[in-house]
Design a protein around this motif. Structure first.
Motif, mmCIF file in Angstrom:
data_model
loop_
_atom_site.group_PDB
_atom_site.id
_atom_site.type_symbol
_atom_site.label_atom_id
_atom_site.label_comp_id
_atom_site.label_asym_id
_atom_site.label_seq_id
_atom_site.Cartn_x
_atom_site.Cartn_y
_atom_site.Cartn_z
ATOM 1 N N ARG A 147 0.825 -1.219 0.000
ATOM 2 C CA ARG A 147 0.000 0.000 0.000
ATOM 3 C C ARG A 147 0.853 1.260 0.000
ATOM 4 N N GLN A 148 1.915 1.261 0.828
ATOM 5 C CA GLN A 148 2.771 2.455 0.902
ATOM 6 C C GLN A 148 3.437 2.737 -0.452
ATOM 7 N N GLN A 149 3.931 1.692 -1.095
ATOM 8 C CA GLN A 149 4.597 1.888 -2.392
ATOM 9 C C GLN A 149 3.609 2.413 -3.436
ATOM 10 N N THR B 138 1.419 17.753 -12.508
ATOM 11 C CA THR B 138 0.246 18.650 -12.437
ATOM 12 C C THR B 138 -0.121 18.999 -10.986
ATOM 13 N N TYR B 139 0.656 18.497 -10.035
ATOM 14 C CA TYR B 139 0.292 18.637 -8.616
ATOM 15 C C TYR B 139 0.081 20.105 -8.193
ATOM 16 N N ASP B 140 1.051 20.970 -8.509
ATOM 17 C CA ASP B 140 0.968 22.365 -8.033
ATOM 18 C C ASP B 140 -0.211 23.099 -8.661
ATOM 19 N N TRP C 240 -3.498 29.144 6.034
ATOM 20 C CA TRP C 240 -3.231 28.101 7.047
ATOM 21 C C TRP C 240 -1.729 27.863 7.158
ATOM 22 N N ARG C 241 -1.062 27.799 6.014
ATOM 23 C CA ARG C 241 0.384 27.522 6.000
ATOM 24 C C ARG C 241 1.152 28.685 6.632
ATOM 25 N N ARG C 242 0.763 29.921 6.255
ATOM 26 C CA ARG C 242 1.454 31.113 6.740
ATOM 27 C C ARG C 242 1.376 31.178 8.271
ATOM 28 N N VAL D 211 9.189 17.150 6.197
ATOM 29 C CA VAL D 211 8.938 15.763 5.800
ATOM 30 C C VAL D 211 7.685 15.710 4.927
ATOM 31 N N ALA D 212 7.638 14.751 3.990
ATOM 32 C CA ALA D 212 6.565 14.683 2.984
ATOM 33 C C ALA D 212 6.497 16.028 2.264
ATOM 34 N N SER D 213 7.647 16.522 1.966
ATOM 35 C CA SER D 213 7.813 17.888 1.466
ATOM 36 C C SER D 213 7.171 18.093 0.095
ATOM 37 N N GLY D 214 7.043 17.014 -0.659
ATOM 38 C CA GLY D 214 6.402 17.104 -1.979
ATOM 39 C C GLY D 214 7.103 18.107 -2.874
ATOM 40 N N THR D 215 6.333 19.043 -3.405
ATOM 41 C CA THR D 215 6.915 20.037 -4.317
ATOM 42 C C THR D 215 7.489 21.232 -3.544
ATOM 43 N N VAL E 89 12.363 16.288 2.807
ATOM 44 C CA VAL E 89 12.397 14.821 2.809
ATOM 45 C C VAL E 89 11.123 14.290 2.155
ATOM 46 N N ASP E 90 11.244 13.385 1.199
ATOM 47 C CA ASP E 90 10.047 12.790 0.575
ATOM 48 C C ASP E 90 10.490 11.518 -0.151
ATOM 49 N N PRO E 91 9.652 10.463 -0.117
ATOM 50 C CA PRO E 91 10.040 9.245 -0.837
ATOM 51 C C PRO E 91 9.762 9.325 -2.340
ATOM 52 N N SER E 92 9.016 10.342 -2.784
ATOM 53 C CA SER E 92 8.710 10.445 -4.214
ATOM 54 C C SER E 92 9.788 11.281 -4.919
ATOM 55 N N GLU F 293 11.385 7.891 3.457
ATOM 56 C CA GLU F 293 10.035 7.873 4.021
ATOM 57 C C GLU F 293 10.075 8.461 5.438
ATOM 58 N N ALA F 294 8.925 8.930 5.911
ATOM 59 C CA ALA F 294 8.855 9.543 7.242
ATOM 60 C C ALA F 294 9.223 8.556 8.344
ATOM 61 N N SER F 295 9.043 7.269 8.088
ATOM 62 C CA SER F 295 9.301 6.265 9.121
ATOM 63 C C SER F 295 10.776 5.889 9.231
ATOM 64 N N ILE G 245 5.405 18.559 8.727
ATOM 65 C CA ILE G 245 4.837 17.612 7.756
ATOM 66 C C ILE G 245 3.473 18.181 7.364
ATOM 67 N N GLY G 246 3.381 18.715 6.157
ATOM 68 C CA GLY G 246 2.182 19.413 5.701
ATOM 69 C C GLY G 246 1.362 18.535 4.762
ATOM 70 N N TYR G 247 0.177 18.165 5.208
ATOM 71 C CA TYR G 247 -0.744 17.365 4.402
ATOM 72 C C TYR G 247 -0.046 16.094 3.903
ATOM 73 N N GLY G 248 0.791 15.532 4.767
ATOM 74 C CA GLY G 248 1.574 14.367 4.375
ATOM 75 C C GLY G 248 1.383 13.178 5.291
ATOM 76 N N ARG H 291 -1.091 11.754 6.554
ATOM 77 C CA ARG H 291 -2.190 10.863 6.129
ATOM 78 C C ARG H 291 -1.691 9.783 5.154
ATOM 79 N N ASN H 292 -0.596 10.079 4.472
ATOM 80 C CA ASN H 292 -0.069 9.137 3.476
ATOM 81 C C ASN H 292 0.925 8.145 4.057
ATOM 82 N N VAL H 293 1.255 8.341 5.331
ATOM 83 C CA VAL H 293 2.285 7.504 5.948
ATOM 84 C C VAL H 293 1.608 6.287 6.578
#
Ligand SMILES: C[S@@+](CC[C@H](N)C(=O)[O-])C[C@H]1O[C@@H](n2cnc3c(N)ncnc32)[C@H](O)[C@@H]1O
Length: 236
Positions: free
Chosen positions: A3-5, A17-19, A33-35, A55-59, A83-86, A106-108, A122-125, A127-129
């Motif tokens: 599942r994680q992979q 297309t994420y951003d 919220w971020r600010r 962590v789960a830094s994404g873009t 830090v991000d596994p993608s 990965e965060a773990s 870890i912003g909006y990340g 949940r994916n761990v």
């Protein structure tokens, strides 16, 4: 593939297309919220920081807000690691963020020495761990005593208000169709409502943080509790 992979592979696929999609789908409300969260977390730390791990830094969006908070509060952050596994999400971050280092982890299991981070976010990340307890212990291991953890997330809600019901319709009906049209990847935007529904409540995450040894500074709902910000501290 586990599942994680599968989750990591999905982020690799939607990275181009994420951003653009995020900006359209969030209607820009995440900016406030971020600010506020980065500003409050840095103010809570109250001094300059040698190391921030995002962590789960994404873009890389959240580190841009840390950077602004650092300038505004005149509290320098010397070294930033995204830090991000993608690999593909981090490729986009590399183009946007000139002042950070990048680590594919990965965060773990983060390959950074014990007790060296002043700040972790870890912003909006989270949940994916999949191994969330291991990730929380990892954050505790990495922080210096007195170090501050910031989590931003869409939490599951026990009682559904009228706004929650509207949000649920937006997230489960409107958002997947826009997501599908722009990213051509249906999975990613059906995954969002599913992952929120399967995730923890605010109270359950607070309990996990306390069980790991953190002191809670705030667990604050934003904009009709659409997003929640958690600020926690590793005791001195
Ligand atoms: C919704 S994005 C959030 C990106 C960014 N933090 C932001 O605020 O916009 C979630 C990120 O979590 C990452 N992710 C997925 N599984 C993860 C794991 N086990 N550990 C750390 N990050 C993970 C994904 O690769 C993706 O970049």
């Amino acid at each position: 593939m586990d599942r994680q992979q599968k989750i990591i592979e999905m982020f690799d696929t939607i990275s181009p297309t994420y951003d653009r999609l995020n900006r359209i789908l969030s209607l820009g409300i995440d900016k406030g919220w971020r600010r506020r969260a980065c500003h409050t977390a840095l103010k809570t730390y109250g001094k300059s920081a040698a190391l921030l791990l995002d962590v789960a830094s994404g873009t890389g969006d959240l580190v841009l807000y840390w950077n602004r908070a650092s300038k505004k509060l005149n509290l320098p952050i010397d070294h930033v690691i995204c830090v991000d596994p993608s690999v593909k999400m981090l490729e986009i971050a590399r183009r946007k963020v000139s002042f950070a280092e990048f680590l594919v982890n990965e965060a773990s299991a983060i390959e950074v020495a014990d007790g060296t981070a002043d700040l972790i976010s870890i912003g909006y990340g989270i949940r994916n761990v999949v191994e969330i307890d291991r990730a929380i212990s990892e954050f505790f291991r990495l922080l210096k005593p007195g170090g501050v953890l910031l989590i931003l997330e869409f939490m599951q809600r026990e009682k559904q208000s009228f706004v929650d019901k509207l949000m649920r319709i937006y997230i489960s009906k409107v958002l997947p169709s826009i997501g599908r049209a722009i990213s051509k990847d249906e999975r990613a935007y059906t995954y969002l409502p599913e992952s929120i529904a399967a995730f923890l409540t605010k109270e359950a995450l607070v309990e996990k943080l306390q069980n790991a040894g953190f002191e809670i500074v705030e667990a604050r709902d934003e904009t009709f509790a659409i997003s929640t910000s958690f600020i926690a501290r590793k005791p001195q």
